[in-house]
Enzyme design. Structure first.
Site, PDB file in Angstrom:
ATOM      1  N   GLY A  21      77.390   1.929  51.699  1.00  0.00           N
ATOM      2  CA  GLY A  21      78.665   1.826  52.548  1.00  0.00           C
ATOM      3  C   GLY A  21      77.923   1.119  54.126  1.00  0.00           C
ATOM      4  O   GLY A  21      78.151   1.244  54.441  1.00  0.00           O
ATOM      5  N   ASN A  23      79.993  -1.878  53.932  1.00  0.00           N
ATOM      6  CA  ASN A  23      81.031  -1.748  55.235  1.00  0.00           C
ATOM      7  C   ASN A  23      81.012  -1.925  56.278  1.00  0.00           C
ATOM      8  O   ASN A  23      82.337  -1.916  57.474  1.00  0.00           O
ATOM      9  CB  ASN A  23      82.094  -2.015  54.081  1.00  0.00           C
ATOM     10  CG  ASN A  23      82.262  -0.489  53.652  1.00  0.00           C
ATOM     11  OD1 ASN A  23      81.851  -0.146  53.222  1.00  0.00           O
ATOM     12  ND2 ASN A  23      83.103  -0.140  54.646  1.00  0.00           N
ATOM     13  N   GLY A  25      79.686   0.518  59.930  1.00  0.00           N
ATOM     14  CA  GLY A  25      78.557   2.184  60.830  1.00  0.00           C
ATOM     15  C   GLY A  25      77.247   1.392  60.486  1.00  0.00           C
ATOM     16  O   GLY A  25      76.672  -0.012  60.362  1.00  0.00           O
ATOM     17  N   ILE A  26      76.504   2.511  60.095  1.00  0.00           N
ATOM     18  CA  ILE A  26      74.896   1.999  59.994  1.00  0.00           C
ATOM     19  C   ILE A  26      74.452   1.384  59.157  1.00  0.00           C
ATOM     20  O   ILE A  26      73.668   0.033  58.939  1.00  0.00           O
ATOM     21  CB  ILE A  26      74.314   3.088  59.805  1.00  0.00           C
ATOM     22  CG1 ILE A  26      74.324   3.927  61.157  1.00  0.00           C
ATOM     23  CG2 ILE A  26      72.647   3.076  59.805  1.00  0.00           C
ATOM     24  CD1 ILE A  26      73.748   5.522  61.024  1.00  0.00           C
ATOM     25  N   GLY A  27      75.635   1.577  57.849  1.00  0.00           N
ATOM     26  CA  GLY A  27      75.432   0.288  56.868  1.00  0.00           C
ATOM     27  C   GLY A  27      75.468  -1.107  57.076  1.00  0.00           C
ATOM     28  O   GLY A  27      74.553  -1.989  56.642  1.00  0.00           O
ATOM     29  N   TYR A 175      76.684  19.919  54.040  1.00  0.00           N
ATOM     30  CA  TYR A 175      75.891  18.360  54.319  1.00  0.00           C
ATOM     31  C   TYR A 175      74.344  18.694  54.333  1.00  0.00           C
ATOM     32  O   TYR A 175      73.038  17.537  54.535  1.00  0.00           O
ATOM     33  CB  TYR A 175      76.258  18.294  55.616  1.00  0.00           C
ATOM     34  CG  TYR A 175      76.494  16.954  56.022  1.00  0.00           C
ATOM     35  CD1 TYR A 175      76.393  15.699  55.478  1.00  0.00           C
ATOM     36  CD2 TYR A 175      75.216  16.819  57.623  1.00  0.00           C
ATOM     37  CE1 TYR A 175      75.976  14.605  56.004  1.00  0.00           C
ATOM     38  CE2 TYR A 175      74.338  15.729  58.219  1.00  0.00           C
ATOM     39  CZ  TYR A 175      75.387  14.692  57.595  1.00  0.00           C
ATOM     40  OH  TYR A 175      74.592  12.596  58.500  1.00  0.00           O
TER      41      TYR A 175
END
Length: 302
Positions: A21, A23, A25-27, A175
């Site tokens: 992930g 690409n 946000g947090i990543g 989730y």
């Protein structure tokens, strides 16, 4: 360490870090800071075009940055196997950050392999990826696996039963279950890594507006989420702090759970957080490990 900020991170030159992930946000924020500090970063995600754009954005800020991309679909075991093989072929991997995830999918969906989408992506996909990256992780001097969970892991709906939500599907219950599994997996991995130079750490980012909210449904959600983003939720940049702290601070112990220090643990300087009740239960950890190996068909050899 009350004064910790990303500016205190030591030189990361020579380290290779893979961020799922990566690409957005947090990543992406995690990858950006690691690149600034000199690490070679590998951005992993499903969309090659978005990965390229994310890599270019890091290079625009850090022209000397070493940034690679890796197409990876955590909801597809074939894709995971192919991606892991490419990484292993390129040599040691110092840092794996299991960051990607999905949340709040309105109707029960399944992955390419028939797993409930949320649990299959957030836990089983990362379990299979980590297992198949072990040769590269073992080849590094002191590799670290950081897995991003959430405060939702403490909810009662996160109990590790009915893993595929076949008896009852609730979007946020699935989730919470997947995020509990992230922590139980990390604690069990740390237990199995004892006596080796490798470490495993779980984190939760607090609250931030990221692409995870794209699955939120209904008029109320569409109206309220932007307001919550302004009033209550932190930025992806701040939410990346626990991951960065866990990834780079040599004092962090294997099996730890790191989160923000704020009063509601939604933002602030990272610090050790309380594990969800039962997350360190040996029987629970062993059972999840066996179920994950069986479901994915992936032996996990430490």
């Amino acid at each position: 360490m009350a004064t910790w900020t990303p500016t205190t991170i030591s030189d990361q030159a020579g380290r290779v870090a893979l961020i799922t992930g990566g690409n957005s946000g947090i990543g992406w924020q995690t990858a950006r800071v690691l690149a600034v500090r000199g690490a070679r970063v590998v951005l992993a995600g499903r969309d090659a075009g978005k990965l390229t754009a994310a890599a270019e954005a890091i290079r625009a800020e850090v022209p000397s940055a070493a940034v690679d991309t890796l197409v990876l679909d955590l909801g597809n075991l074939t894709s995971i196997g192919a991606a892991a093989a490419r990484v292993v072929d390129h040599g040691p991997l110092d840092l794996l950050i299991n960051n990607a995830g999905v949340m709040n999918i309105a109707e029960r969906q399944t992955t390419a392999d028939g797993f409930e989408m949320t649990f299959g992506t957030n836990h089983l996909g990362h379990f299979a990826l980590t297992a198949q990256l072990m040769p590269a992780l073992r080849a590094a001097p002191a590799a670290r696996v950081v897995t991003v969970s959430a405060i939702a892991a403490r909810w009662g709906s996160g109990e590790l039963t009915d893993l595929m939500s076949e008896q009852r599907y609730r979007p946020m219950g699935a989730y919470a279950k997947s995020k509990r599994a992230n922590i139980v997996f990390t604690v069990e991995l740390a237990r199995r890594l004892a006596g080796t130079p490798m470490t495993a750490v779980a984190v939760h980012p607090g609250a931030a507006m990221t692409n995870l909210q794209r699955h939120s449904q209904g008029l109320a959600a569409r109206l309220l989420l932007p307001m919550l983003g302004r009033l209550a939720m932190g930025s992806p940049e701040g939410a990346a702090w626990p991951s960065l702290y866990a990834a780079t601070n040599p004092a962090v112990e294997s099996g730890a759970f790191i989160g923000p220090a704020g009063r509601r643990q939604d933002s602030g300087t990272p610090k050790p957080a309380r594990l969800p009740h039962g997350a360190d239960d040996r029987a629970v950890g062993a059972a999840l490990w066996r179920d994950s190996e069986r479901l994915t068909g992936t032996p996990f050899v430490v």
